[in-house]
Motif scaffolding. Structure first.
Motif, PDB file in Angstrom:
ATOM      1  N   THR A  85      -8.240  76.006 -65.986  1.00 50.67           N
ATOM      2  CA  THR A  85      -9.611  75.539 -66.274  1.00 50.67           C
ATOM      3  C   THR A  85     -10.630  76.663 -66.117  1.00 50.67           C
ATOM      4  OG1 THR A  85      -9.913  74.837 -63.959  1.00 50.67           O
ATOM      5  CG2 THR A  85      -9.075  73.193 -65.530  1.00 50.67           C
ATOM      6  N   ALA A  86     -10.171  77.900 -65.996  1.00 46.26           N
ATOM      7  CA  ALA A  86     -11.101  79.016 -65.789  1.00 46.26           C
ATOM      8  C   ALA A  86     -12.003  79.190 -67.006  1.00 46.26           C
ATOM      9  CB  ALA A  86     -10.324  80.297 -65.509  1.00 46.26           C
ATOM     10  N   THR A  87     -13.292  79.288 -66.748  1.00 47.52           N
ATOM     11  CA  THR A  87     -14.281  79.519 -67.805  1.00 47.52           C
ATOM     12  C   THR A  87     -15.335  80.476 -67.280  1.00 47.52           C
ATOM     13  OG1 THR A  87     -15.584  77.616 -67.085  1.00 47.52           O
ATOM     14  CG2 THR A  87     -13.980  77.229 -68.836  1.00 47.52           C
ATOM     15  N   GLY A  88     -16.095  81.061 -68.163  1.00 51.04           N
ATOM     16  CA  GLY A  88     -17.193  81.925 -67.754  1.00 51.04           C
ATOM     17  C   GLY A  88     -16.717  83.307 -67.347  1.00 51.04           C
ATOM     18  N   THR A  89     -17.673  84.163 -67.007  1.00 51.71           N
ATOM     19  CA  THR A  89     -17.366  85.559 -66.680  1.00 51.71           C
ATOM     20  C   THR A  89     -16.712  85.714 -65.327  1.00 51.71           C
ATOM     21  OG1 THR A  89     -19.614  85.812 -65.808  1.00 51.71           O
ATOM     22  CG2 THR A  89     -19.249  86.401 -68.120  1.00 51.71           C
ATOM     23  N   ASP A  90     -16.915  84.741 -64.415  1.00 55.44           N
ATOM     24  CA  ASP A  90     -16.332  84.889 -63.083  1.00 55.44           C
ATOM     25  C   ASP A  90     -14.861  84.492 -63.043  1.00 55.44           C
ATOM     26  OD1 ASP A  90     -16.522  82.169 -63.389  1.00 55.44           O
ATOM     27  OD2 ASP A  90     -17.806  81.831 -61.651  1.00 55.44           O
ATOM     28  N   GLY A  91     -14.347  83.916 -64.129  1.00 56.47           N
ATOM     29  CA  GLY A  91     -12.946  83.527 -64.180  1.00 56.47           C
ATOM     30  C   GLY A  91     -12.557  82.418 -63.217  1.00 56.47           C
ATOM     31  N   ARG A  92     -13.539  81.675 -62.728  1.00 55.57           N
ATOM     32  CA  ARG A  92     -13.275  80.615 -61.759  1.00 55.57           C
ATOM     33  C   ARG A  92     -12.979  79.300 -62.456  1.00 55.57           C
ATOM     34  NH1 ARG A  92     -17.687  77.936 -57.931  1.00 55.57           N
ATOM     35  NH2 ARG A  92     -17.196  76.177 -59.279  1.00 55.57           N
ATOM     36  N   GLY A  93     -11.976  78.595 -61.968  1.00 55.98           N
ATOM     37  CA  GLY A  93     -11.649  77.297 -62.539  1.00 55.98           C
ATOM     38  C   GLY A  93     -12.427  76.175 -61.885  1.00 55.98           C
ATOM     39  N   VAL A  94     -12.181  74.941 -62.330  1.00 55.35           N
ATOM     40  CA  VAL A  94     -12.820  73.763 -61.743  1.00 55.35           C
ATOM     41  C   VAL A  94     -12.343  73.600 -60.306  1.00 55.35           C
ATOM     42  CG1 VAL A  94     -12.989  71.250 -61.860  1.00 55.35           C
ATOM     43  CG2 VAL A  94     -13.082  72.609 -63.965  1.00 55.35           C
ATOM     44  N   ARG A  95     -13.265  73.376 -59.402  1.00 54.16           N
ATOM     45  CA  ARG A  95     -12.936  73.202 -57.994  1.00 54.16           C
ATOM     46  C   ARG A  95     -13.174  71.761 -57.562  1.00 54.16           C
ATOM     47  NH1 ARG A  95     -15.108  78.633 -54.798  1.00 54.16           N
ATOM     48  NH2 ARG A  95     -13.621  80.093 -55.770  1.00 54.16           N
TER      49      ARG A  95
END
Length: 417
Positions: A374-384
């Motif tokens: 689910t990683a999106t955006g520039t930070d590469g973080r997924g849904v938490r």
């Protein structure tokens, strides 16, 4: 000489207890849906295995014993949760700690009866509230206005009697009827101490001019106003008593005459408290909380979802956070997988990168799970998916501080990076 039947004592989400019950009483309990389970005991004739779930209080079965369900949360804390969820404007809560006088009672029904009697006594201290109520009746003298249609239909134009309508200044108001109904309900409940019962009977005498409410009848409607402000704390608590004694809390098809008592549903009470407290804290940050906000999981609109709390931004439209409250027993592995799937569905539908679950689960630290793929955006973080825990045995101020911390976490998640 009739030998009294001893009470059956169960504990919220506790182990099953083998209790002496007749077949009719056992079947009534099983059909009521009040307990988590009620089945015949295969090892003892004339006994049933009873296991309590989230409902606490006391009930009496027709021809059977009184069943008392003890909460795992301190009774004083239960009433704090109740007070907060009943009255977001804080009229019901005391100024200091948000607590209510439950006496020295550690059981739900005695504490409730004591609290209601004290609140009613405070409401009536300046006298019984009176108000105007429209009365329609047949009379030998004209008073008020003549109801011409009824006069013609019932008496074919003959007089007397006269069908009239007038405004009477009376103590038979909606407010007094609700107070009286709650008093009479408590006087019928099992487990009310004798001293409290006598004080309740005294309050019933003070409210004698108010007509009784027939059980099953819709409660009279009242509106908060300056005139009834001294009644409002008692009214909200009395309405909670009458709702907790209502047949609507039984399973569909259950006989309301076979099982009688008063019960708090801790699931609902915890959910109401968490959403009310978080809403209050979030509004201070300029956010717009929405309770039980309806959405659809699928594009066809066939599968409905209803999160406990959806937080919208300052525009009142854009979802910025979602919360679900879970009053559950912690599992051995400390996880609730089905809850995580549900939270992920909420986050996906609302287009959020976080979803929050709040448990009544002791002192477990806040933890999160980052969902793979689910990683999106520039930070590469997924849904938490965050899991928060609040300990209901803590003092009210500590409870409120814990919920303000959660509200702060939600606010930070809403802020642009």
């Amino acid at each position: 000489m009739t030998v009294p039947v001893p009470d059956v004592v169960l504990h919220e989400y506790g182990p099953a207890v083998s209790a002496p019950l007749g077949a009719a009483a056992g079947r009534a309990l099983a059909a009521s849906g009040i307990l988590q389970s009620a089945t015949p005991d295969p090892t003892r004739d004339g006994h049933w295995l009873l296991r309590a779930g989230s409902r606490v209080g006391a009930l009496r079965t027709l021809g059977g014993p009184v069943v008392r369900i003890m909460p795992k949360t301190p009774v004083s804390r239960i009433f704090f949760l109740l007070g907060f969820s009943l009255d977001p404007e804080r009229a019901w809560r005391d100024d200091r700690e948000g607590t209510v006088d439950t006496g020295a009672h550690d059981d739900v029904v005695p504490a409730l009866a004591h609290a209601v009697e004290r609140r009613i006594d405070a409401a009536l201290r300046q006298g019984v509230l009176q108000g105007y109520r429209e009365v329609e009746e047949s009379s030998l003298v004209v008073r008020g206005r003549i109801r011409e249609a009824d006069q013609i239909r019932r008496h074919f134009g003959r007089t007397p009697p006269v069908e009239i309508a007038y405004d009477a200044y009376t103590a038979d108001t909606a407010e007094n009827r609700i107070l009286r109904a709650a008093v009479e309900r408590l006087l019928r409940l099992p487990g009310v101490p004798g001293a409290v019962r006598r004080r309740l009977a005294h309050q019933r005498v003070r409210l004698a001019d108010a007509l009784p409410v027939v059980r099953g009848q819709e409660l009279p409607r009242w509106q908060p106003s300056r005139l009834n402000s001294r009644y409002q704390p008692a009214l909200r608590l009395c309405e909670a008593v009458l709702r907790g004694s209502s047949p609507e809390h039984l399973a569909p098809g259950a006989d309301p005459l076979a099982v009688d008592g008063f019960l708090f549903d801790m699931n609902q009470l915890f959910e109401d408290f968490v959403t009310a407290a978080l809403s209050e804290a979030l509004e201070e940050h300029g956010l717009a909380p929405r309770l039980q906000d309806p959405h659809h999981l699928d594009t066809a609109g066939l599968v409905r979802i209803r999160p406990d709390l959806v937080v919208r931004g300052g525009d009142g439209v854009t979802p910025v956070a979602v919360v679900d409250a879970k009053y559950k027993v912690e599992k051995a592995d400390g996880r609730h997988n089905a809850d995580l799937y549900q939270a992920l569905a909420y986050a996906t539908v609302l287009g959020l990168r976080e979803a929050h679950l709040v448990y009544a689960a002791g002192r477990q630290p806040t933890r999160f799970h980052e969902v793979r793929g689910t990683a999106t955006g520039t930070d590469g973080r997924g849904v938490r998916l965050y899991q928060h825990s609040i300990d209901l045995s803590r003092e009210p101020r500590q409870l409120m501080a814990a919920l303000r911390d959660i509200a702060g976490r939600l606010t930070r998640a809403c802020s642009p990076a």
